[in-house]
Structures are given as C-alpha cells and as structure tokens.
Write an enzyme that holds these catalytic residues in place. Structure first.
Site, PDB file in Angstrom:
ATOM      1  N   GLY A  86       8.124   4.524   1.804  1.00 16.95           N
ATOM      2  CA  GLY A  86       8.400   5.567   2.692  1.00 16.95           C
ATOM      3  C   GLY A  86       9.901   5.590   2.783  1.00 16.95           C
ATOM      4  N   GLY A  87      10.389   6.456   3.941  1.00 13.82           N
ATOM      5  CA  GLY A  87      11.682   6.470   4.137  1.00 13.82           C
ATOM      6  C   GLY A  87      12.185   5.160   4.936  1.00 13.82           C
TER       7      GLY A  87
ATOM      8  CE  LYS B 211       7.389   2.576   9.805  1.00  9.22           C
ATOM      9  NZ  LYS B 211       7.326   3.963  10.133  1.00  9.22           N
TER      10      LYS B 211
ATOM     11  CG  ASP C  11      10.147  13.058   8.889  1.00  8.30           C
ATOM     12  OD1 ASP C  11      10.186  14.185   8.016  1.00  8.30           O
ATOM     13  OD2 ASP C  11      10.144  12.078   8.408  1.00  8.30           O
TER      14      ASP C  11
ATOM     15  CE  LYS D  56       9.277  -2.824  -2.224  1.00 11.85           C
ATOM     16  NZ  LYS D  56       9.337  -3.974  -3.188  1.00 11.85           N
TER      17      LYS D  56
ATOM     18  CB  ILE E 223      -0.986   0.018   1.264  1.00 10.97           C
ATOM     19  CG1 ILE E 223      -0.425  -0.272   2.453  1.00 10.97           C
ATOM     20  CG2 ILE E 223      -1.829  -1.061   1.130  1.00 10.97           C
ATOM     21  CD1 ILE E 223      -1.253  -0.039   3.707  1.00 10.97           C
TER      22      ILE E 223
END
Length: 363
Positions: free
Chosen positions: A33-34, A55, A150, A37, A30
């Site tokens: 990101g940093g 994650k 962040d 997946k 879906i």
C-alpha cells in the site's frame, strides 16, 4: 523522547517480527500500500499470542516518520469495534513497523464485484464503516474530532465475520469542533478518485471531506466496481453515478448480481444519502450520523422487504426529527443532526490533549 515512554507497552522487538514472518519471506507477504509492504504472522504481543498484520514503512512510497507516529497516536486514542486495533509497533534496527489485528478478509475493495456479497451484507459492511467514521467525527468531551483524509474501500478492512473496520490513519488530522469555524487548512492528500474536489482546490479540510469520500465508497458498493479503472474514459466515476441518478437510471450501473434482489425502498434510501454525500456544496452534504441512520433504514427495508410507500418520508424524518444542536455561531460546516445517542458513540477521553502536544512534535 520521554513522551514516547507511554507507548513502551506496545513495543515489539524486531527479532520477534523477523521470526514471525520468516525474515519477511514472500510467503508471508499479503499486500502492498501507500505505507509499504504488509505481512502476516503469528506473534506474541501485549495482548497475547495471535495472528497479526505487520505494515512495514517504506519511504519510497512517500510516507515517513510523521505518518508512522501519527498512526500510533490516533489508534492509541481512538478505540472502537469498527476501527482496526493497533496491537503494537517496532522502531528498531532502522525498521518502522505497525502491528494490527489481522483482518482475515482484508479490504472491501477485493469484494466489490463478488457474486457472494449480497445486498444485505453490503449494507452491513457500510453500516459498520459508518459507525466507525461517526465515532471519529463525534467531538465528545474534548471538542476534537478526527478527519481521516483517506477514506476508500481498501481502507475498510473485513474480519472473518465480515465486520468492517476503518484502517490507515497515517494521514489523519485532529480538528477543533468548538471554534467559530470548524475546519483546518492543509496540503490536500488522499487517493485519486476519492478526493473531495473542494479540499483539493482550496486546501480547506472539513469533516465533509470524509463524507464525500465515503459517498464514493457507497456507490462503489452499489455498482460493484472501484471508482478508478478503464470503465469509461470519457467521464469520472462520480460524474457517471450522478448522471445515472439524475436520469433515474441507477439500474444501468448497479452490480448485476444484486440488481434484481434490492428492495425498491432500500435502494431509494441508500441512493439518496449516497448522492447527497457527493454534493459539491459541502453544506448540502449530510453528517455521518445522518448517513448511518439512513443506511440502517435501508437495511431495515431490505430485511423486511417493505414496499416503497413511506420510504422517503422515513428518510426525511431521520434528517428532521430533532432540533438544532447548540453550535458555534457562524460555523458553515454544521447543520441539523439526528440524535447520536442511538448510535452508542462513546466520548473521547480528556487525556487526548496530552497526545495532541506529542503529535505536534511530528507534524
């Protein structure tokens, strides 16, 4: 490591995750990101059987063990309705995977230019995120606060009811709040476009660094676009919004679908507090509880469709109605605050210090 036994109840077997994602099948993917997946799956964990987001750490993206354990530590300590819940983790077979409650609408960044996102709903999302960040910045009984480092629209997740939850704590830091100077030095990290310029220039991290990033998000919500992109190569997003604000021409950048539906008083209060967040001088930036109060006032004006009279008076009252709190002498990062009691902010448990000792082993 013996200290990790306290997290045993959160451990999820890799085989269960493989089964939930059809061995990390593409139809379960879906996002990226940093950290790596992200997959969606149905999983049985410590709180029962539910839909989860998984994650998976990919070191090729620049993060590693430190960020993995930092996220577990932070989300084990800090629980709030506007912070994404950590349901478990997997540290097995060479994989490092974090298991979260699934936010069905995913990130705020996906809806900035949505014609279906009304101004009221945009305000409610901002208020939810502000409540979560206010909770993190509140030192509580431990005299410690969390600096996220962040804050960005993609790290504000939305559930099926559009409730906002702050996510991605891998880069977060604890900061003492009871010393003479409440800041820490660290290597600047974060996401381009949201960085506090003073933090990137000096390495001096304060709660106002999060405030600056949140101010960028507020203007993203108002303008209906990300702060990055090829919209205007001649100037940055923050330069653009400052220019339009100073020239009293916000209509030139407000997202078209909401431009004619925003109450003038609501826009005034919202834009003033968002602009203050972007002040270069960190001492002129508002505290998170002041931002929260202003956003709630903006929502009140919008819902009641009140006129412009008294809007700025109300904002000034929010910022000046309470006396100075007792604070460490000489702390350059503190200013008058509004009462936090109205925000139902819970203190952080004292056992946070046990986790701080553990965290140091990974930093």
């Amino acid at each position: 490591m013996s200290d990790l036994k306290r997290f045993e109840h959160l451990k999820v077997q890799l085989e269960a995750i493989r089964s939930a994602t059809n061995n990390f099948g593409e139809n379960h993917l879906i996002g990226k990101g940093g950290f790596g997946k992200v997959y969606k799956g149905e999983l049985f964990h410590c709180e029962g059987h539910t839909t989860v987001a998984l994650k998976c750490l990919d070191r090729a993206f620049g993060q590693g063990d430190r960020e993995f354990w930092n996220e577990i530590l932070m989300l084990s300590l800090y629980k709030h309705e506007n912070i994404v819940p950590l349901l478990g983790f997997c540290d097995d077979g060479g994989e490092k995977i974090l298991v979260y409650k699934y936010a069905s609408r995913r990130g705020l960044d996906l809806y900035l230019n949505s014609n279906n996102l009304t101004w009221v709903r945009r305000l409610e999302i901002c208020i939810g995120a502000a409540r979560g960040l206010t909770y993190l910045h509140n030192p509580g009984e431990t005299k410690q606060r969390v600096l996220h480092r962040d804050i960005k629209s993609s790290n504000i997740l939305l559930d099926e009811n559009w409730n906002a939850m702050i996510a991605d704590f891998g880069l977060s830091k604890f900061c003492p709040a009871d010393l003479q100077y409440s800041f820490i030095f660290s290597n600047p990290v974060g996401t381009f476009g949201y960085w506090d310029p003073l933090y990137t220039e000096t390495g001096l991290l304060t709660k106002e660094s999060d405030v600056y990033s949140f101010g960028v998000v507020l203007f993203e919500v108002l303008c209906g676009r990300l702060c990055t992109g090829n919209h205007d190569n001649s100037q940055s997003f923050t330069e653009l919004v400052r220019k339009h604000y100073k020239e009293h021409n916000l209509n030139g950048i407000i997202f078209g679908n909401i431009k004619d539906k925003i109450n003038r008083s609501s826009l005034k209060v919202f834009s003033v507090i968002a602009y203050q967040c972007l002040k270069r001088d960190r001492n002129k930036r508002p505290l998170m509880n002041e931002i929260l109060a202003a956003l709630e006032t903006a929502l009140e004006y919008q819902q009641n469709d009140l006129g412009n009279t008294g809007a700025m008076d109300k904002l000034k009252q929010l910022q000046e109605s309470v006396p100075l709190e007792s604070r460490a002498k000489g702390d350059p990062t503190t200013r008058p605050r509004t009462a936090t009691e109205r925000f139902n902010v819970s203190p952080i448990p004292l056992h946070v210090f046990e986790f701080l000792v553990l965290q140091c082993q990974f930093l």
